[in-house]
Design an enzyme around this catalytic site. Structure first.
Site, PDB file in Angstrom:
ATOM      1  N   ASP A  66       0.875  -1.168   0.000  1.00 18.58           N
ATOM      2  CA  ASP A  66       0.000   0.000   0.000  1.00 18.58           C
ATOM      3  C   ASP A  66       0.921   1.230   0.000  1.00 18.58           C
ATOM      4  OD1 ASP A  66      -2.100   1.764   0.006  1.00 18.58           O
ATOM      5  OD2 ASP A  66      -3.208   0.731   1.576  1.00 18.58           O
TER       6      ASP A  66
HETATM    7  C1  BGC Z   1      -5.077   3.177  -0.236  1.00 24.57           C
HETATM    8  C2  BGC Z   1      -5.079   2.154  -1.347  1.00 24.57           C
HETATM    9  C3  BGC Z   1      -4.908   2.851  -2.670  1.00 24.57           C
HETATM   10  C4  BGC Z   1      -3.604   3.616  -2.629  1.00 24.57           C
HETATM   11  C5  BGC Z   1      -3.261   4.329  -3.917  1.00 24.57           C
HETATM   12  C6  BGC Z   1      -3.904   4.123  -0.311  1.00 24.57           C
HETATM   13  O1  BGC Z   1      -4.120   5.237   0.489  1.00 24.57           O
HETATM   14  O2  BGC Z   1      -5.106   2.525   1.006  1.00 24.57           O
HETATM   15  O3  BGC Z   1      -6.271   1.401  -1.327  1.00 24.57           O
HETATM   16  O4  BGC Z   1      -4.948   1.925  -3.714  1.00 24.57           O
HETATM   17  O5  BGC Z   1      -3.683   4.589  -1.612  1.00 24.57           O
HETATM   18  O6  BGC Z   1      -4.044   5.443  -4.109  1.00 24.57           O
END
Ligand code: BGC
Length: 693
Positions: free
Chosen positions: A237
């Site tokens: 993540d």
């Molecule tokens: C989220 C993810 C997301 C990623 C990219 C993170 O803050 O938890 O689900 O895909 O950002 O935007």
């Protein structure tokens, strides 16, 4: 080519790369992209959010949107809405729409679907997830992923694992026993990564038993690779990696983050330096790069054989409409208040901020730049046409400050633990404004024959980085609904949102209540069709609607949103598994959803064939409307251990029937043993037949 051939080819290509080139491939070189290797024809890997459609374009190194006119897209219903449709074919279709649009937009990996279990109704990202039930989640997530990957785009199931709250999401340490982990929180991941063959998976922000998920030896090395044999790509993540040594030696393949210092990421220069000093073996990087190259080969990124995809097609909008129609849940309908008659309705009063609000552009990384979004108010007006008078009164107002365009929340998303419990702002001015709006709505309500209230939640509550403090409706809606029902007892109450809300204040006064999750660009049209009987509702709740959040086991047995550590003391008793076993009455139970017609269950019996157990039933539509029933099969073991729930969903089928029509269906009962009791019903608490194997 089979997997081994891909692997051989990928390893041969890895052998030609320099350390510098390999390092470029295993970390973000832009916010949503890694580096390619031009001299060998290896492209960068392009990723995009998210679960409700392909997100708009950002600059490579700034959380500012590019702002062109070419990245409007089909806005899909959220995963909770899809789950409420209980329809595997629609899950496949929704995945296929998302995959085709992602490819159409030139993406390689779409960061979806979110498949975490809804442990508490307060988690701000619940709308991105399917259900509180692992069986329902996996049954829909597997076809979803297969639909995405039809288009030479990789799905990225997220967030692995036990990511069930937003408060302190970067640091919170989840304590959970092995049985609960394996029976509730992991099965959907297991199925989607093995049977569903999801080509990538995203690690979670939180810790599990002391280890950060994106560099966890237990989760990534032992479980995912060794035990499950997963050979796809593991992506972190954004900002979930915290240590070069641990990340490099774990089975994480790509580190992504939200900051712009790409070369300083843990798996960038710091890793290269450690390898050059001999502190970390280059072989760990080779393994990662080989897996990334295998992924690229499986997506036909380098052989000129790749599908092109398309976005914003009429077919996609049609699919989205179909899903929205099946996702709406009729919670209550006394005196057949619904459906309303199109012919007889000449003057309608629509009250409530959600009637006129668009939701696509809120919510964190699931935000969408929708090609369009039909609000409920527009849906009603479109359906009734020019001869009916549709009057709108706002009824209540929101209290959020308007977000400034210059600051994207994601830019600062690693600060302060990454998440918090939201709180309402109450000022004297707001209270006064709400009093006035209430007064206006009440005086109008008395003058109209048909009154529809459309309220609920919005993405100020259902939002990444945010958990709700409780299940109460925001903005004094309880008071408004109660007062409106006093002057207009047959007012239709429609609630839209991403997670259940308390209804105690007025539910016994309301005759008709409809629930809609964020249902995508055609949501308003679908809602109007349901209210006016063009579509017979067939959605069923994919989660328990508790009377209040303390009736949920995460709150009354376990801990929720603890600052540093959160203990899942409720074990396997999540959702209805707790309420049914400990006899806690919900407001509306798991699997609940009414129809305008009636279904009769006849001639149910157990059939055993090829070592498998099925329940066979005849389902008859005995009412006046065509409609669909989701027949649910629950397994109830006879000699319950103390730690087993009284029943668990183990099968379902959705059957479409014309008035007077009967169909015979067969539902496979998963995981059952001789002596087990099978229960067949229209919801978890409306059991129509029971039989012992
Ligand atoms: C989220 C993810 C997301 C990623 C990219 C993170 O803050 O938890 O689900 O895909 O950002 O935007």
């Amino acid at each position: 080519m089979n997997k081994n051939q891909y692997k051989e080819k990928a390893a041969a290509l890895t052998a030609k790369l320099t350390l510098e080139e390999k390092i470029g491939m295993i970390h973000g070189a832009q916010l949503f992209q890694t580096k390619g290797v031009e001299r060998l024809g290896i492209p960068p890997l392009k990723m995009s959010d998210g679960p409700m459609g392909v997100r708009q374009e950002f600059y490579p190194a700034s959380w500012k949107t590019v702002g062109n006119s070419d990245d409007f897209v089909t806005y899909l219903p959220c995963n909770s809405a899809l789950a409420a449709a209980w329809n595997r074919r629609l899950a496949y279709d929704m995945g296929s729409v998302l995959g085709e649009e992602a490819r159409g937009r030139g993406k390689d990996v779409i960061l979806a679907p979110g498949i975490n279990i809804k442990r508490s109704p307060l988690c701000g990202r619940n709308f991105e997830y399917f259900s509180e039930d692992p069986y329902l989640t996996k049954e829909l997530a597997v076809p979803f992923v297969q639909g995405v990957q039809l288009w030479d785009v990789a799905a990225c199931v997220k967030h692995f694992a036990a990511n069930n709250q937003e408060t302190e999401r970067l640091w919170v340490d989840v304590e959970i026993d092995e049985t609960a982990l394996r029976t509730i929180y992991l099965p959907a991941f297991y199925e989607v990564l093995t049977k569903g063959d999801s080509l990538t998976v995203m690690g979670a922000y939180n810790k599990l038993r002391g280890e950060h998920c994106c560099q966890s030896d237990y989760l990534l090395n032992q479980l995912l690779r060794r035990e499950w044999g997963y050979d796809g790509v593991v992506i972190s993540d954004w900002g979930a990696v915290h240590d070069t040594y641990l990340a490099a030696n774990s089975q994480l393949d790509i580190e992504m983050s939200v900051t712009y210092d790409f070369d300083s990421y843990f798996m960038a220069d710091p890793l290269r330096e450690k390898i050059e000093k001999g502190e970390i073996s280059e072989a760990v990087v080779d393994e990662k790069v080989t897996r990334i190259l295998m992924l690229m080969m499986r997506l036909h990124m380098m052989d000129g054989q790749r599908k092109t995809g398309e976005y914003n097609t009429p077919e996609h909008r049609q699919k989205v409409l179909e899903i929205a129609r099946e996702s709406i849940v009729l919670l209550k309908n006394e005196h057949h208040c619904l459906p309303l008659s199109v012919e007889k309705t000449k003057r309608v009063l629509v009250i409530g901020d959600n009637a006129d609000m668009l939701h696509s552009n809120g919510s964190g990384s699931a935000e969408i730049k929708a090609l369009y979004e039909i609000s409920p108010l527009m849906g009603i007006k479109m359906l009734l046409g020019g001869n009916a008078q549709v009057v709108y009164a706002r009824g209540y107002c929101r209290d959020e400050e308007e977000a400034s365009d210059d600051v994207n929340w994601q830019e600062t998303s690693l600060e302060n633990g990454g998440g918090r419990v939201g709180s309402a702002q109450e000022t004297a001015a707001l209270a006064q404004k709400r009093r006035e709006l209430r007064r206006e709505a009440l005086s109008l309500a008395a003058q109209y024959e048909t009154v529809i209230f459309i309220g609920g939640l919005n993405h100020a509550q259902d939002c990444e980085g945010n958990d709700r403090p409780d299940m109460k409706l925001p903005y004094e809606q309880d008071l408004l609904i109660k007062e409106l029902l006093a002057v207009k007892p047959d007012m239709i109450v429609v609630l839209t949102g991403g997670s259940p809300v308390e209804m105690n204040a007025w539910i016994s006064d309301a005759r008709a209540v409809v629930w809609s999750y964020y249902a995508g660009m055609e949501g308003g049209r679908a809602l109007a069709e349901v209210l006016f009987g063009k579509i017979n509702p067939s959605g069923k709740l994919p989660e328990t609607f508790y009377k209040t959040h303390t009736d949920c086991s995460a709150h009354c047995i376990g801990e929720f949103s603890g600052e540093e550590r959160v203990s899942y003391k409720e074990g396997v008793f999540v959702g209805y598994r707790y309420n049914d076993t400990f006899r806690v009455e919900p407001q509306f139970c798991f699997g609940h959803g009414l129809s305008y017609t009636e279904f009769c269950y006849e001639k149910c019996r157990i059939v055993q064939e090829d070592g498998k157990t099925f329940v066979q039933c005849c389902i008859a539509n005995t009412g006046r409307y065509e409609g669909a029933e989701t027949v649910q099969l629950y397994l109830a073991p006879p000699n319950l251990g103390k730690k087993e729930p009284v029943q668990e969903l183990k099968g379902f089928d959705k059957v479409f029937l014309l008035p007077g029509q009967t169909k015979t269906i067969r539902i496979l009962a998963e995981d059952c043993r001789e002596g087990d009791m099978l229960r067949v019903g229209s919801s978890s608490r409306d059991i129509r037949w029971m039989g012992k194997i």
